[in-house]
Write a protein that holds these residues in place. Structure first.
Motif, PDB file in Angstrom:
ATOM      1  N   ALA A  96      -1.181 -26.789 -15.363  1.00 60.78           N
ATOM      2  CA  ALA A  96      -0.290 -26.506 -14.233  1.00 60.78           C
ATOM      3  C   ALA A  96       0.425 -25.170 -14.404  1.00 60.78           C
ATOM      4  O   ALA A  96       1.605 -25.037 -14.078  1.00 60.78           O
ATOM      5  CB  ALA A  96       0.705 -27.640 -14.025  1.00 60.78           C
ATOM      6  N   LEU A  97      -0.317 -24.173 -14.892  1.00 57.56           N
ATOM      7  CA  LEU A  97       0.234 -22.821 -15.028  1.00 57.56           C
ATOM      8  C   LEU A  97      -0.259 -21.958 -13.876  1.00 57.56           C
ATOM      9  O   LEU A  97      -1.406 -22.086 -13.449  1.00 57.56           O
ATOM     10  CB  LEU A  97      -0.223 -22.182 -16.343  1.00 57.56           C
ATOM     11  CG  LEU A  97       0.312 -22.814 -17.621  1.00 57.56           C
ATOM     12  CD1 LEU A  97      -0.386 -22.205 -18.832  1.00 57.56           C
ATOM     13  CD2 LEU A  97       1.814 -22.620 -17.722  1.00 57.56           C
ATOM     14  N   THR A  98       0.588 -21.093 -13.402  1.00 57.76           N
ATOM     15  CA  THR A  98       0.171 -20.144 -12.369  1.00 57.76           C
ATOM     16  C   THR A  98      -0.490 -18.942 -13.037  1.00 57.76           C
ATOM     17  O   THR A  98      -0.321 -18.695 -14.243  1.00 57.76           O
ATOM     18  CB  THR A  98       1.368 -19.645 -11.549  1.00 57.76           C
ATOM     19  OG1 THR A  98       2.239 -18.899 -12.413  1.00 57.76           O
ATOM     20  CG2 THR A  98       2.115 -20.800 -10.891  1.00 57.76           C
ATOM     21  N   ARG A  99      -1.207 -18.188 -12.247  1.00 55.92           N
ATOM     22  CA  ARG A  99      -1.792 -16.949 -12.763  1.00 55.92           C
ATOM     23  C   ARG A  99      -0.688 -15.988 -13.185  1.00 55.92           C
ATOM     24  O   ARG A  99      -0.825 -15.266 -14.166  1.00 55.92           O
ATOM     25  CB  ARG A  99      -2.687 -16.317 -11.708  1.00 55.92           C
ATOM     26  CG  ARG A  99      -3.978 -17.074 -11.508  1.00 55.92           C
ATOM     27  CD  ARG A  99      -4.751 -16.555 -10.334  1.00 55.92           C
ATOM     28  NE  ARG A  99      -6.095 -17.112 -10.304  1.00 55.92           N
ATOM     29  CZ  ARG A  99      -6.827 -17.162  -9.220  1.00 55.92           C
ATOM     30  NH1 ARG A  99      -6.359 -16.697  -8.070  1.00 55.92           N
ATOM     31  NH2 ARG A  99      -8.048 -17.667  -9.264  1.00 55.92           N
ATOM     32  N   GLU A 100       0.387 -15.997 -12.435  1.00 55.64           N
ATOM     33  CA  GLU A 100       1.527 -15.137 -12.785  1.00 55.64           C
ATOM     34  C   GLU A 100       2.095 -15.508 -14.150  1.00 55.64           C
ATOM     35  O   GLU A 100       2.401 -14.632 -14.961  1.00 55.64           O
ATOM     36  CB  GLU A 100       2.611 -15.236 -11.723  1.00 55.64           C
ATOM     37  CG  GLU A 100       2.191 -14.618 -10.407  1.00 55.64           C
ATOM     38  CD  GLU A 100       3.121 -14.980  -9.262  1.00 55.64           C
ATOM     39  OE1 GLU A 100       3.624 -14.041  -8.630  1.00 55.64           O
ATOM     40  OE2 GLU A 100       3.318 -16.186  -9.021  1.00 55.64           O
ATOM     41  N   ALA A 101       2.233 -16.806 -14.412  1.00 59.03           N
ATOM     42  CA  ALA A 101       2.775 -17.259 -15.694  1.00 59.03           C
ATOM     43  C   ALA A 101       1.864 -16.846 -16.849  1.00 59.03           C
ATOM     44  O   ALA A 101       2.351 -16.403 -17.902  1.00 59.03           O
ATOM     45  CB  ALA A 101       2.970 -18.766 -15.684  1.00 59.03           C
ATOM     46  N   VAL A 102       0.570 -16.974 -16.652  1.00 59.77           N
ATOM     47  CA  VAL A 102      -0.367 -16.552 -17.697  1.00 59.77           C
ATOM     48  C   VAL A 102      -0.264 -15.044 -17.906  1.00 59.77           C
ATOM     49  O   VAL A 102      -0.214 -14.563 -19.041  1.00 59.77           O
ATOM     50  CB  VAL A 102      -1.815 -16.974 -17.354  1.00 59.77           C
ATOM     51  CG1 VAL A 102      -2.807 -16.370 -18.343  1.00 59.77           C
ATOM     52  CG2 VAL A 102      -1.935 -18.488 -17.332  1.00 59.77           C
TER      53      VAL A 102
END
Length: 72
Positions: free
Chosen positions: A16-22
């Motif tokens: 449940a990670l966003t691309r932004e968070a990664v």
């Protein structure tokens, strides 16, 4: 090395990670993460290692088993 963006994307979604968070986690922008996941570009080795660590994987988990897996 042929980075498996599909595996990266699947694991990111499971966590449940966003691309932004990664991107923030590995010091890259949103668009770079999109490009890695879609196979448009290959991350530098240092970034690939950081992605694997962030996603709780071994680097070998993010290496495509064959070239066709990358292009598909």
């Amino acid at each position: 090395m042929h980075f498996d963006g599909k595996q990266m994307a699947a694991r990111r979604r499971r966590l449940a990670l966003t691309r932004e968070a990664v991107g923030i986690g590995v010091g890259r922008g949103y668009q770079s993460i999109v490009d890695y996941e879609l196979g448009r570009t290959q991350p530098p080795l240092k970034v690939a290692v950081a992605i694997a660590e962030l996603l709780g994987l071994e680097l070998t988990d993010l290496i495509a088993r064959d070239r066709e897996a990358v292009a598909a």
